[in-house]
Scaffold this active site. Sequence first.
Site, PDB file in Angstrom:
ATOM      1  N   TYR A  98     -21.666 107.652  42.955  1.00  0.00           N
ATOM      2  CA  TYR A  98     -21.787 106.768  41.446  1.00  0.00           C
ATOM      3  C   TYR A  98     -22.163 105.590  42.133  1.00  0.00           C
ATOM      4  O   TYR A  98     -22.621 104.877  41.447  1.00  0.00           O
ATOM      5  CB  TYR A  98     -20.709 106.933  40.855  1.00  0.00           C
ATOM      6  CG  TYR A  98     -20.680 108.181  39.747  1.00  0.00           C
ATOM      7  CD1 TYR A  98     -21.452 108.400  38.894  1.00  0.00           C
ATOM      8  CD2 TYR A  98     -20.041 109.162  40.088  1.00  0.00           C
ATOM      9  CE1 TYR A  98     -21.385 109.652  38.141  1.00  0.00           C
ATOM     10  CE2 TYR A  98     -19.696 110.292  39.420  1.00  0.00           C
ATOM     11  CZ  TYR A  98     -20.554 110.632  38.480  1.00  0.00           C
ATOM     12  OH  TYR A  98     -20.704 111.732  37.739  1.00  0.00           O
ATOM     13  N   GLU A 140     -14.967 114.876  35.449  1.00  0.00           N
ATOM     14  CA  GLU A 140     -15.265 115.961  36.809  1.00  0.00           C
ATOM     15  C   GLU A 140     -13.717 115.750  37.232  1.00  0.00           C
ATOM     16  O   GLU A 140     -13.466 116.904  37.990  1.00  0.00           O
ATOM     17  CB  GLU A 140     -16.158 115.087  37.931  1.00  0.00           C
ATOM     18  CG  GLU A 140     -17.502 115.358  37.132  1.00  0.00           C
ATOM     19  CD  GLU A 140     -18.716 114.184  37.636  1.00  0.00           C
ATOM     20  OE1 GLU A 140     -18.328 113.582  38.739  1.00  0.00           O
ATOM     21  OE2 GLU A 140     -19.665 113.973  36.971  1.00  0.00           O
TER      22      GLU A 140
END
Length: 394
Positions: A98, A140
């Site tokens: 990310y 996640e």
Amino acid sequence: MLSTQSAEIVRATLPVVGAHLDQITERFYATMFAERPELLDGLFNRGNQANGEQRRALAGSIAGFAHALIRHPDERPDTLLSRIAHKHASLAVTDDQYVIVHKYLFGAIADVLGEAATPEVVAAWDEVYWLMAGALIALEARLYAERGTADGRTWREWTVVDRRQETPDVVSFVLRPSDGGPLPEVLPGQYVSVRMRMADGVHQIRQYSVSGGDEHTRRITVKRVRATEDAPEGEVSTLLYEATRVGDRLTVSAPFGDVVLKDGDRPLVLVSAGIGCTPVVGMLHHLADTRTTRRVLVLHADRSRAAHALWRETSELVATLPNGQQIVWYEEGDGGLAGQMDLSSLEIPADAEAYLCGPVPFMRRVRDQLLAAGVAARDVHYEVFGPDLWLPAD
């Protein structure tokens, strides 16, 4: 969730940013892969890069998340986030990625928007990004923990113990864990990822629904999409179809997917087209195994009976359900109703739950017909193979 100051800036700049999102995401991917080509090895789907679907899906998810923050500032768009989190988990996405995406995405925003990307605008959209990324990282992490796949244990070697030709372009593979260990739980409707090494040495990943299995095996059913140099999106299915034989080993992820059949007693409408039948067959196995008495209406559209994968198995499963019914539409009309699927003459229970899988235009048409029949929008669930280019309104 979004600070008051940032919310005002995002609301004011959303039309401009939205109008340039396609350019932004195109620049983002081009720059990132030029500087970090290793990300194409086993993470990003180069077929979806070539046809532009991944770029459009990213733009849609960013815009959708920003719109949701503005319209409902005290709510989190969990439906959107869950779909993305499950797909990311099936690819073994990690937190540090990310940070990489952020670097190149905001570089692209600055390049495309130019002077319009003031420090205040960038800061507001930075807040949007990290709200979305933070929520996805948390979701996640929970998925990895639930599946026992934390610490990079998403992948496992499976041995092909049977190969079954379903149609001229569809083959099923029956898989068993190569280590002899227990099978992971799979919920009806979920998929697994298959990681393949291509001829040029690059790994590519694709998702396939679990269409069956028993206490020792799992089955996936793959439709060959013929790949070309200009359209590589079928390269994994082609390799699986042409080169994978009994005794070969495949690298397969744990099961993921948020479109899962809900237990209960409400009527069900299971709708598919083409290879979209695979999650439906997985659901039918569950319904047959649990001896459901629910009303189950199974609707499928295809080119022909010969092209309809798993049709005999589907018919046999429906026949075991005391309140099951199957209706098929074939473009060639051989053995089914002729033409495209049309629900106008069917009695669709208004309190039904519907599950759809097939091409997006097909699912759009069917969803409209289900809503017209009185089915609530919240009860129409859909699965998309590949990037989600359709986020239907609630």
